[in-house]
Design a protein around this motif. Sequence first.
Motif: not given
Length: 98
Positions: A27-28, A30-32, A34-35, A56, A59-60, A63
């Motif tokens: 998750l971290s 993918y968040q990076k 995405l950013s 996105s 990430i969903s 989660r």
Amino acid sequence: MVQAIGGTATNVTYSNSARAAGLEYQLSRYQKQLSECVNCASAKTPQGKADIEAISGKISSLRLRIDEVASGSAARQPASANAAAAPAGVSGKIDVFA
């Protein structure tokens, strides 16, 4: 001599905390990613928007999986996880005629 058809499946049991840690790591990442996509110059292009949407969605999905692991429901469904990992056409049968 008995020979197995197809690959061998390994049944490894991880604790919920180990699964959650692995999912949190993904998750971290993918968040990076995405950013980086949101803040790049191509974020407004159709390809950039598609990339952002795809990340996105990942990430969903992660989660939801993290929530399942946290609630313990993922530990109660090991058969479906093993079935998804098996290649198509491999049923785990043993060829006794070989």
